[in-house]
Design a protein around this motif. Structure first.
Motif, PDB file in Angstrom:
ATOM      1  N   ASN A 157       6.097  61.203  63.900  1.00 29.66           N
ATOM      2  CA  ASN A 157       5.924  60.291  65.044  1.00 29.66           C
ATOM      3  C   ASN A 157       4.699  60.662  65.864  1.00 29.66           C
ATOM      4  OD1 ASN A 157       7.735  58.146  65.161  1.00 29.66           O
ATOM      5  ND2 ASN A 157       9.394  59.436  65.869  1.00 29.66           N
ATOM      6  N   VAL A 158       4.575  61.945  66.205  1.00 31.12           N
ATOM      7  CA  VAL A 158       3.446  62.356  67.042  1.00 31.12           C
ATOM      8  C   VAL A 158       2.127  62.261  66.269  1.00 31.12           C
ATOM      9  CG1 VAL A 158       4.819  63.808  68.565  1.00 31.12           C
ATOM     10  CG2 VAL A 158       3.865  64.807  66.496  1.00 31.12           C
ATOM     11  N   ILE A 159       2.167  62.530  64.960  1.00 32.66           N
ATOM     12  CA  ILE A 159       0.927  62.470  64.166  1.00 32.66           C
ATOM     13  C   ILE A 159       0.467  61.020  63.983  1.00 32.66           C
ATOM     14  CG2 ILE A 159      -0.046  62.900  61.880  1.00 32.66           C
ATOM     15  CD1 ILE A 159       1.682  65.417  61.722  1.00 32.66           C
ATOM     16  N   ILE A 160       1.415  60.129  63.588  1.00 37.93           N
ATOM     17  CA  ILE A 160       1.044  58.726  63.325  1.00 37.93           C
ATOM     18  C   ILE A 160       0.667  58.034  64.631  1.00 37.93           C
ATOM     19  CG2 ILE A 160       2.006  56.526  62.586  1.00 37.93           C
ATOM     20  CD1 ILE A 160       2.450  57.883  60.125  1.00 37.93           C
ATOM     21  N   GLY A 161       1.414  58.305  65.707  1.00 37.61           N
ATOM     22  CA  GLY A 161       1.082  57.695  66.994  1.00 37.61           C
ATOM     23  C   GLY A 161      -0.289  58.104  67.482  1.00 37.61           C
ATOM     24  N   THR A 162      -0.715  59.332  67.168  1.00 35.57           N
ATOM     25  CA  THR A 162      -2.034  59.805  67.596  1.00 35.57           C
ATOM     26  C   THR A 162      -3.140  59.242  66.725  1.00 35.57           C
ATOM     27  OG1 THR A 162      -1.051  61.875  68.396  1.00 35.57           O
ATOM     28  CG2 THR A 162      -3.417  61.866  67.999  1.00 35.57           C
ATOM     29  N   LEU A 163      -2.996  59.369  65.411  1.00 34.42           N
ATOM     30  CA  LEU A 163      -4.064  58.927  64.506  1.00 34.42           C
ATOM     31  C   LEU A 163      -4.264  57.414  64.556  1.00 34.42           C
ATOM     32  CD1 LEU A 163      -3.389  61.186  61.385  1.00 34.42           C
ATOM     33  CD2 LEU A 163      -5.008  61.549  63.250  1.00 34.42           C
ATOM     34  N   SER A 164      -3.189  56.660  64.752  1.00 39.79           N
ATOM     35  CA  SER A 164      -3.310  55.204  64.795  1.00 39.79           C
ATOM     36  C   SER A 164      -3.920  54.708  66.097  1.00 39.79           C
ATOM     37  CB  SER A 164      -1.930  54.555  64.602  1.00 39.79           C
ATOM     38  OG  SER A 164      -1.360  54.941  63.381  1.00 39.79           O
ATOM     39  N   SER A 165      -3.989  55.566  67.126  1.00 37.95           N
ATOM     40  CA  SER A 165      -4.566  55.153  68.402  1.00 37.95           C
ATOM     41  C   SER A 165      -6.093  55.118  68.378  1.00 37.95           C
ATOM     42  CB  SER A 165      -4.107  56.096  69.517  1.00 37.95           C
ATOM     43  OG  SER A 165      -2.704  56.056  69.666  1.00 37.95           O
ATOM     44  N   PHE A 166      -6.699  55.745  67.368  1.00 34.57           N
ATOM     45  CA  PHE A 166      -8.159  55.739  67.276  1.00 34.57           C
ATOM     46  C   PHE A 166      -8.664  54.323  66.992  1.00 34.57           C
ATOM     47  CE2 PHE A 166      -7.840  60.341  66.667  1.00 34.57           C
ATOM     48  CZ  PHE A 166      -8.925  60.758  67.424  1.00 34.57           C
ATOM     49  N   ASN A 167      -9.782  53.993  67.640  1.00 39.40           N
ATOM     50  CA  ASN A 167     -10.499  52.729  67.407  1.00 39.40           C
ATOM     51  C   ASN A 167      -9.635  51.498  67.637  1.00 39.40           C
ATOM     52  OD1 ASN A 167     -12.822  54.190  66.637  1.00 39.40           O
ATOM     53  ND2 ASN A 167     -12.079  54.328  64.526  1.00 39.40           N
TER      54      ASN A 167
END
Length: 337
Positions: A157-167
């Motif tokens: 959850n924390v990894i996908i929520g962070t990486l998907s927030s880029f751009n």
């Protein structure tokens, strides 16, 4: 925001409130399912709008995913009581029940519907979906947790929520992925203590409410609007403070519940997990700071006739809370000395 809602939608809001109480106070799984279904059927009219295709599409996506989750939840409960003779100790059964509740709240690995639904909603409905609609599934999840499975879900959850927030160019999608990131923290707080989860959830809901209210009154839906619009400095300052609190930067108030969770992880020798959670929070802070830094530094055309003046007494409360939040860690530590 509440004062701009007509009486019909206020009626559905009351049904959503009481359906949540039905779910969390029921003494049987069937009663919990009934509360979840009432909650679903009362939220659909709140978000649907025949004059807006995005709202209609979002309501259809929300209905389909929530219906699938409800069907799975009911099927597993009936299967356990009738066929498996109430053998809830089975790991597969616990994973299936947890998965249906994770789909309800938009968590990994069933998070794909969440940003698309949020993209088609108004800011008020986004606030309800990112806060209140998570209460029933999370409390039901606390009744029957498979910790080995949920620890994996928290990390992703924390990894996908962070990486998907880029751009991300849409503010609503950015807030949706931020909600997925904070959902990992909420699940971890729930596995530690219900009191810790309640503190985290209340502070998180307060920050989300302020952000949605600010974006609502200045009518912002995309990141480039923060650069182009000639906004008041105090509005940008409030957005900055609440972004930093939402990301968990000390000494802001949002760091306090994350501090307690990290302290628990270190005391229980979960160092790898604490490292992942801290690093993803730092990346989220980088994303927030990059957006607000650009809005402060980029000046296109400053014309007096395009200056946006907003007269709203509630903004005074938000500015005062932003100043309190900037000293939140100092204030909170005084209660524990």
């Amino acid at each position: 925001m509440l004062f701009l809602i007509n009486s019909n939608k206020m009626f559905f809001l009351f049904i959503i409130f009481f359906s949540t109480l039905i779910s969390i106070s029921s003494n049987s799984w069937l009663g919990c399912w009934i509360g979840l279904e009432i909650n679903l059927l009362s939220f659909i009219p709140l978000i649907s709008n025949p004059n807006n295709l995005l709202n209609s599409e979002a309501s259809l996506k929300y209905f389909l995913t929530q219906s699938i989750a409800s069907i799975n939840f009911l099927f597993i409960v009936i299967l356990n009581f009738l066929i498996l003779k109430n053998s809830f100790n089975n790991n597969i059964t616990s994973i299936l029940i947890n998965s249906s509740l994770l789909m309800k709240m938009g968590s990994f690995p069933f998070h794909f519907w969440f940003p698309n639904v949020v993209e088609g909603l108004s800011w008020f409905n986004c606030f309800i979906l990112m806060t209140w609609q998570k209460i029933s599934p999370m409390i039901l999840l606390s009744y029957y947790m498979n910790l080995k499975f949920l620890f994996l879900v928290m990390i992703f959850n924390v990894i996908i929520g962070t990486l998907s927030s880029f751009n991300q160019t849409s503010m609503r999608k950015l807030m949706a992925f931020s909600s997925i990131n904070n959902l990992g923290w909420l699940l971890l707080a729930l596995s530690v203590s219900e009191n810790l989860w309640m503190v985290y959830f209340l502070l998180y809901s307060l920050f989300i409410f302020i952000m949605c209210f600010l974006f609502y009154i200045i009518n912002i839906f995309y990141v480039n609007q923060l650069f182009n619009l000639n906004l008041n400095f105090m509005i940008k300052f409030s957005i900055l403070i609440n972004f930093l609190s939402l990301g968990g930067l000390p000494p802001f108030l949002g760091f306090f519940p994350k501090w307690m969770i990290i302290n628990y992880l270190i005391l229980n020798n979960l160092l790898v997990m604490s490292f992942i959670f801290v690093m993803t929070s730092l990346i989220m802070l980088f994303i927030y700071i990059r957006i607000i830094y650009s809005s402060f530094m980029f000046y296109n055309i400053k014309l007096k006739w395009s200056k946006i003046f907003i007269k709203n007494n509630f903004l005074i409360f938000i500015n005062i809370f932003s100043l309190i939040s900037s000293l939140g860690l100092i204030i909170s530590t005084l209660f524990f000395i």
